[in-house]
Structure formats: structure tokens, C-alpha cells
Scaffold this active site. Sequence first.
Site, short mmCIF file in Angstrom:
data_model
loop_
_atom_site.label_atom_id
_atom_site.label_comp_id
_atom_site.label_asym_id
_atom_site.label_seq_id
_atom_site.Cartn_x
_atom_site.Cartn_y
_atom_site.Cartn_z
CE LYS A 66 1.75 -3.00 -6.59
NZ LYS A 66 1.21 -3.37 -5.27
CD GLU A 69 -19.88 18.08 -23.42
OE1 GLU A 69 -19.84 17.20 -24.29
OE2 GLU A 69 -20.89 18.35 -22.76
CB THR A 88 3.75 -1.21 -3.61
OG1 THR A 88 2.86 -2.29 -3.32
CG2 THR A 88 5.15 -1.56 -3.19
CG ASP A 89 -1.56 -1.97 -2.61
OD1 ASP A 89 -0.88 -2.54 -3.50
OD2 ASP A 89 -2.17 -2.59 -1.73
CE1 TYR A 132 2.14 -7.61 2.97
CE2 TYR A 132 2.35 -9.43 1.43
CZ TYR A 132 2.15 -8.10 1.68
OH TYR A 132 1.95 -7.23 0.65
CB THR A 161 4.59 -4.97 1.54
OG1 THR A 161 3.21 -5.13 1.24
CG2 THR A 161 5.28 -6.31 1.41
N1 ASP Z 1 -0.98 -3.53 0.49
C1 ASP Z 1 0.42 -3.17 0.65
C2 ASP Z 1 0.47 -1.66 0.87
O1 ASP Z 1 0.27 -0.94 -0.07
C3 ASP Z 1 1.18 -3.55 -0.56
C4 ASP Z 1 2.64 -3.22 -0.53
O2 ASP Z 1 3.13 -2.44 0.24
O3 ASP Z 1 3.35 -3.79 -1.40
O4 ASP Z 1 0.70 -1.21 1.97
#
Ligand code: ASP
Length: 330
Positions: free
Chosen positions: A175, A306, A100-101, A31, A17
Amino acid sequence: MSDQSPKKVVVLGTGGTIAGTAASASDNLGYTAAQVGVAELLAQVPGMDRALGGCTLVSEQVAQIDSKDMSFAVWQALAQRVQHHLAQPEVKAVVITHGTDTLEETAYFLHAVLPLQWVSRKPVVLTCAMRPATSLSPDGPQNLLDAIAVALCPQACGVMVVAAGSVHGALDVQKTHTYRPDAFSSGDAGALGYVEEGQLRLLRNWPLDQSNKALIAIEKIANLSCWPRVEIVMNYAGGSAYMVDAMLQPLPGVPALQGLVVAATGNGTLHHALEAALRRASQAGVRVVRASRCANGRVLATEHAEFAHSEGLSPVKARVALMLALMSGG
Ligand code: ASP
């Protein structure tokens, strides 16, 4: 006498992002990630020259993807490029822009595979954004400035994530929010520190915890065309054996299952039906690791347990650790 200290910061772009664009500045959801090149992103950050304090900035586009689509091929390329740059005497630090993902998985992967020889002396700082570059108030530029500030701290070392003014270690970061710019947490461990007006306020030691390191060289990983297949299953009310039993069935063209991480309830507890299925998987030669679906705490070892526990790693990081262990024959 000339100053021999390293004078270069390398920024590796992978997309996300932070490099995303939308048709309208007020659109923070519709986006497309990974549209702006890393060199252009850096050129748009006000105050970058001052933050660099005389260091040279070099950028390289390693990938351009939405990190939801992170692949082993990108990890292989990224680990090699990070190692290459850290080995250059003039390089002080490597910064990585990332979505971020799956940021926490990449951070953990790099922690696990980068040789101590380099990360004990030079930092690797991942950063990101929750708002696209075209947003009314993008968080990417500030995060980049903060990442550079951390990267240039004299004693900085280890693999870290910098986002929304907080610094997190690769082992603890997760996250934890879907939308807010301050989307990351280190849970019980707490942040390593905060970046305030370009200054780092360090609360804990630099992250040199060497637990959960991989016993396999980056060069060997780079040559792998097929990674061990490790999947994640979850325990929940009304849990069953179906998913695990289905995964044990051979499918044409699909590599055989080698590992299973279970995102167990609480301190690693399992529905009896799922537990029985995991036992069958284990008897069939599949490595089973118990992590917890709880966001905080860790699965504590219990007598006669286990299945192995994840040594404090979240399910997604435990999966990476298990793939690396299987690669190294461990
Ligand atoms: N879907 C995006 C990614 O992980 C989300 C982000 O960057 O905030 O590339």
C-alpha cells in the site's frame, strides 16, 4: 462428455472499507469499516452474473474487522478456510475481501503458508476498497468484478491482489497511498497485469515465485496459541539503542522477544547506536533481520554483513517471514 472443470468461486469476507458504511455518501473518511456482510456486498455488484459466466458464487464470512486490527487468530482461520476450499475439486478459485491497511501482510502470509499443491493450480485473489460501500463512488464493486475476472482466468494461479484495475503479486505488493483509490504498487517489479472491461492483460507470468515460503504446515500454525514475538524497529537520524534495549527487558505477562526486523536506511545501513543495540539483542538470542525503509529496491547482501537481510521483503512482510521461520524452528 461432461465438462469436469471447476465451476465454483468462493468469496471469503474479512471486513475492511469495502464493507464499510458512513452516515453520508460524501463522507469517505468518517466511516466505520466492516459493517456489510460479504453476501450482501456481492449481491449489490451490477454485472456479477455476467462476470461469473455460469460459475456458482459461494460466500463465507470468515471475519468482520477493520484490517488495522488484523490478528493472528483471523490469519489462522483464513488460511484454514482458503486451504479447505482450494482442496474441493469443484472450486476454481478463492477471492478474499479485506481492508487495505494490512492487505499486503495477509497476502504475503497466505503466499508463505498455502501449499504449492493448491496455489500452483488455483488462484487466491485478495481485493479491497479505499471508499466505503456507502460512498458516492465506491470502488469496491468494480474491484470485486475485476477480482472475479482474474480468478476465472484459465491459467490463473498464485496469491494476488486486485485493486483499481491492477493485479499485483503477494511478494511485491505494498500500500503506497493513504487516500487515492489506486493505493497499491508493486514497486520495481511492476504490476502483473491490468483488468480492462473484464479482460485481463497479463504483463508478467502468474506469480509462482516460491521464494519466501514457510516451512511449516497450516495445521501446525492453526494449533498455535502464542506466536513468536517479533517486533519492528526503524533506523533514522539521531537513532539510538533505547527502543531495542527496552524490548530486551522482561515484562510480566509479555512473551520474551524472539525476533527483530529493522527497517534500516538505504541498503540496510544502521545508526551505530542502533547497530550496537541490535548486536546485544542478537547475542541475547534474538533473531535480527535487516529490511529497508525505502519503498523500492531490496537490501543487497554485502560481504561480512552482521545481520541477515530480508530477501527482498519489506519490513512488515519480513516480520511475518521471521515469525514463520521461528515457528518452524528454522
Ligand atoms: N482501515 C481500513 C482497513 O484496513 C482501511 C481500508 O480498508 O481501506 O480495514
